[in-house]
Write an enzyme that holds these catalytic residues in place. Structure first.
Site, PDB file in Angstrom:
ATOM      1  N   ARG A   5       0.783  -1.153   0.182  1.00  0.00           N
ATOM      2  CA  ARG A   5      -0.149  -0.454  -0.066  1.00  0.00           C
ATOM      3  C   ARG A   5       0.710   0.812  -0.030  1.00  0.00           C
ATOM      4  NH1 ARG A   5      -1.945  -3.545   3.797  1.00  0.00           N
ATOM      5  NH2 ARG A   5      -3.830  -4.333   3.030  1.00  0.00           N
ATOM      6  N   LYS A  53      -1.234  -1.699   7.569  1.00  0.00           N
ATOM      7  CA  LYS A  53      -3.057  -1.263   7.901  1.00  0.00           C
ATOM      8  C   LYS A  53      -3.428  -1.412   8.826  1.00  0.00           C
ATOM      9  CE  LYS A  53      -7.352  -0.928   5.470  1.00  0.00           C
ATOM     10  NZ  LYS A  53      -7.836  -0.884   4.185  1.00  0.00           N
ATOM     11  N   HIS A  64      -3.921   3.234  -5.092  1.00  0.00           N
ATOM     12  CA  HIS A  64      -4.355   1.867  -5.139  1.00  0.00           C
ATOM     13  C   HIS A  64      -4.569   1.184  -5.744  1.00  0.00           C
ATOM     14  CE1 HIS A  64      -5.367  -0.351  -1.276  1.00  0.00           C
ATOM     15  NE2 HIS A  64      -6.778  -1.033  -1.856  1.00  0.00           N
ATOM     16  N   ARG A  95      -2.675  -1.842  -6.080  1.00  0.00           N
ATOM     17  CA  ARG A  95      -1.972  -3.467  -5.324  1.00  0.00           C
ATOM     18  C   ARG A  95      -3.707  -3.974  -6.101  1.00  0.00           C
ATOM     19  NH1 ARG A  95      -1.486  -5.084   0.016  1.00  0.00           N
ATOM     20  NH2 ARG A  95      -3.423  -6.248   0.876  1.00  0.00           N
ATOM     21  N   HIS A 145      -2.982 -10.043   4.121  1.00  0.00           N
ATOM     22  CA  HIS A 145      -4.718 -10.354   3.684  1.00  0.00           C
ATOM     23  C   HIS A 145      -4.509 -12.129   5.132  1.00  0.00           C
ATOM     24  CE1 HIS A 145      -5.951  -8.537   0.059  1.00  0.00           C
ATOM     25  NE2 HIS A 145      -6.075  -7.292   0.915  1.00  0.00           N
ATOM     26  N   TYR A 205      -9.256  -8.004  -4.819  1.00  0.00           N
ATOM     27  CA  TYR A 205      -8.595  -8.173  -5.767  1.00  0.00           C
ATOM     28  C   TYR A 205      -7.561  -8.690  -6.571  1.00  0.00           C
ATOM     29  CZ  TYR A 205      -7.816  -4.453  -1.564  1.00  0.00           C
ATOM     30  OH  TYR A 205      -7.768  -3.383  -0.540  1.00  0.00           O
TER      31      TYR A 205
END
Length: 261
Positions: free
Chosen positions: A132, A159, A214, A217, A239, A248
């Site tokens: 990110r 994140k 973004h 990603r 994740h 994604y």
């Protein structure tokens, strides 16, 4: 909010919330009808996903008022229907658009001497790693191992607040070598806000439509899915829920058909 990782975002949300009619009401008298009125008013201005993020904050305020402060007996948001989430983006980045961004930044695969060139390197690095923008901008040289081709991200840089190591491709290591030598602890000299603002300016010099930083990603995870097994991919991109990868992974049917030949 001060002790939270997302304190700045939450404080901004609270500031906006305080300007809304619902914030003028006595908390002990707020009813479901008031919540519905707030929801419907917001949906006229912003999308459902934005309202849901605001919803989470507002609901937490009511829950705290109920459980910690004992100001109310029930959360007035309970039983009120949430807005529908927007469909997830499925934007990939074709090579022609990557070339346009590089051209707009004046990046020619040599040392990045300008901020625009550095943002271009970050853009290309994101496509290689699926990291990110915030993770890239907080990445420190001391955590990069070019021989093992890894970068360690401490919990404060991710994140979800969970530390992880990211495997780097040979191309990702090459891109890091094109960053200018500085005394900065971080690899990149730019903040995530500066990266976003500069990237937006670069896009205005191109014919590209509807591209967000973004989206790298999406592009990166779709590319990496061809090289890494699903558990390794989830670990590398941060994740904890494998189902998140489906948001994604945006391979189109035409490319999938080629795999069946």
């Amino acid at each position: 909010s001060r002790g939270k990782k997302g304190a700045k975002w939450e404080q901004g949300q609270i500031s906006r919330l305080l300007k809304m009619p619902i914030a003028k009401l006595n908390i002990q008298k707020i009813a479901r009808s008031d919540v519905r009125a707030w929801r419907n008013s917001r949906l006229k201005k912003v999308q459902g996903s934005t309202v849901n993020r605001e919803w989470n904050l507002l609901s937490h305020i009511f829950a705290t008022a109920r459980d910690e402060w004992e100001l109310i007996g029930a959360n007035p948001m309970t039983g009120v229907k949430r807005p529908k989430e927007n469909p997830p983006r499925d934007r990939l980045i074709p090579e022609a658009e990557i070339e346009q961004i590089c051209l707009a930044a004046g990046f020619d695969e040599t040392t990045a001497t300008t901020i625009q060139e550095e943002v271009c390197v970050a853009f290309l690095f994101a496509i290689e790693t699926a990291m990110r923008a915030g993770e890239i901008c907080q990445m420190e040289w001391s955590n990069v191992d070019t021989e093992k081709r890894t970068v360690f991200l401490p919990s404060e840089a991710t994140k979800n607040g969970k530390k992880r190591s990211v495997a780097l491709s040979a191309r990702a290591v090459e891109l890091l070598s094109l960053l200018p030598p500085t005394n900065h602890a971080t690899c990149f000299r730019i903040s995530s806000a500066k990266l976003d603002a500069t990237f937006r300016k670069l896009k205005t010099k191109t014919t590209i439509v509807d591209l967000h930083f973004h989206d790298t990603r999406h592009e990166a995870i779709t590319r990496l899915s061809k090289k890494l097994p699903v558990l390794a991919l989830a670990r590398n991109v941060g994740h904890t829920n494998i189902n998140q990868l489906m948001t994604y992974y945006n391979e189109d049917a035409e490319d999938l058909a080629k795999l069946l030949e």
